[in-house]
Design an enzyme around this catalytic site. Structure first.
Site, mmCIF file in Angstrom:
data_model
loop_
_atom_site.group_PDB
_atom_site.id
_atom_site.type_symbol
_atom_site.label_atom_id
_atom_site.label_comp_id
_atom_site.label_asym_id
_atom_site.label_seq_id
_atom_site.Cartn_x
_atom_site.Cartn_y
_atom_site.Cartn_z
ATOM 1 N N ASP A 9 0.881 -1.156 0.000
ATOM 2 C CA ASP A 9 0.000 0.000 0.000
ATOM 3 C C ASP A 9 0.928 1.217 0.000
ATOM 4 O O ASP A 9 2.111 1.100 0.328
ATOM 5 C CB ASP A 9 -0.874 -0.041 1.263
ATOM 6 C CG ASP A 9 -1.704 1.208 1.447
ATOM 7 O OD1 ASP A 9 -2.274 1.689 0.451
ATOM 8 O OD2 ASP A 9 -1.785 1.706 2.587
ATOM 9 N N ASP A 11 0.043 5.114 1.008
ATOM 10 C CA ASP A 11 -0.116 6.058 2.119
ATOM 11 C C ASP A 11 -0.165 5.315 3.448
ATOM 12 O O ASP A 11 -0.975 4.424 3.645
ATOM 13 C CB ASP A 11 -1.386 6.887 1.932
ATOM 14 C CG ASP A 11 -1.364 7.710 0.647
ATOM 15 O OD1 ASP A 11 -0.257 8.020 0.163
ATOM 16 O OD2 ASP A 11 -2.451 8.033 0.135
#
Length: 178
Positions: A9, A11
């Protein structure tokens, strides 16, 4: 190849996250040691891909050019450390758009698997939210939670069975490179 593919992922895993969204290049700030961790993995032969929800586009907070500038900065910083970032896929849709790509749906993970021609079973997907972990489980990836970003908050929720937990991406890299 499958053993040397890692999916992240963005952020909260690679860069600092904000409940107000990362809307400008100046707001895109790497988490200390995350860039080095990606470079270390890359140098050791790992392909590091990224799957990121970016609903700020649908919400009108920023546009595709800003997102591409953030990803160019990520690639540049990793390259300066002697590494490389693989495929970056993103979902530009909002939570109510009904797409198949927005995590916790696994569309982006499937796209990465198809791009590299690999079965995702057992591939580590590193995230900081329940949505990340659920997307991992949906395609039989190994869910990995880091305590950066929303990770500490996520620890307070029921996690998918078998979720691995690390302090940060640097700790994940160290575990994979042992």
């Amino acid at each position: 190849m499958s053993r040397s593919l890692l999916i992240l992922d963005r952020d909260g895993v690679i860069n600092l996250d904000s409940d107000d969204y990362i809307k400008t290049l100046d707001e895109w700030i790497p988490i200390p040691s995350s860039i080095e961790a990606i470079a270390r993995l890359s140098q050791a032969g790992w392909t590091v891909a990224v799957a990121t929800n970016q609903s700020g586009i649908a919400r009108g907070y920023y546009d595709l050019a800003v997102l591409e500038a953030m990803h160019a900065r990520l690639r540049e910083l990793v390259a300066e450390q002697g590494g490389e970032v693989g495929l970056i896929v993103y979902c530009p849709h909002g939570p109510d758009d009904g797409c198949d790509c927005r995590k916790p749906k696994p569309g982006m993970l499937r796209q990465i698997g198809e791009h590299y021609g690999v079965d995702l079973s057992g591939i580590w997907f590193v995230g900081d939210s329940i949505g990340d972990l659920e997307a991992a489980r949906a395609v039989d990836c190994q869910p990995v939670l880091v305590k950066t970003g929303k990770g500490v908050r996520t620890l307070g929720k029921p996690l998918p069975e078998g979720t691995l937990i690390f302090d940060d991406l640097a700790a994940v890299a160290s575990a994979l490179l042992q």
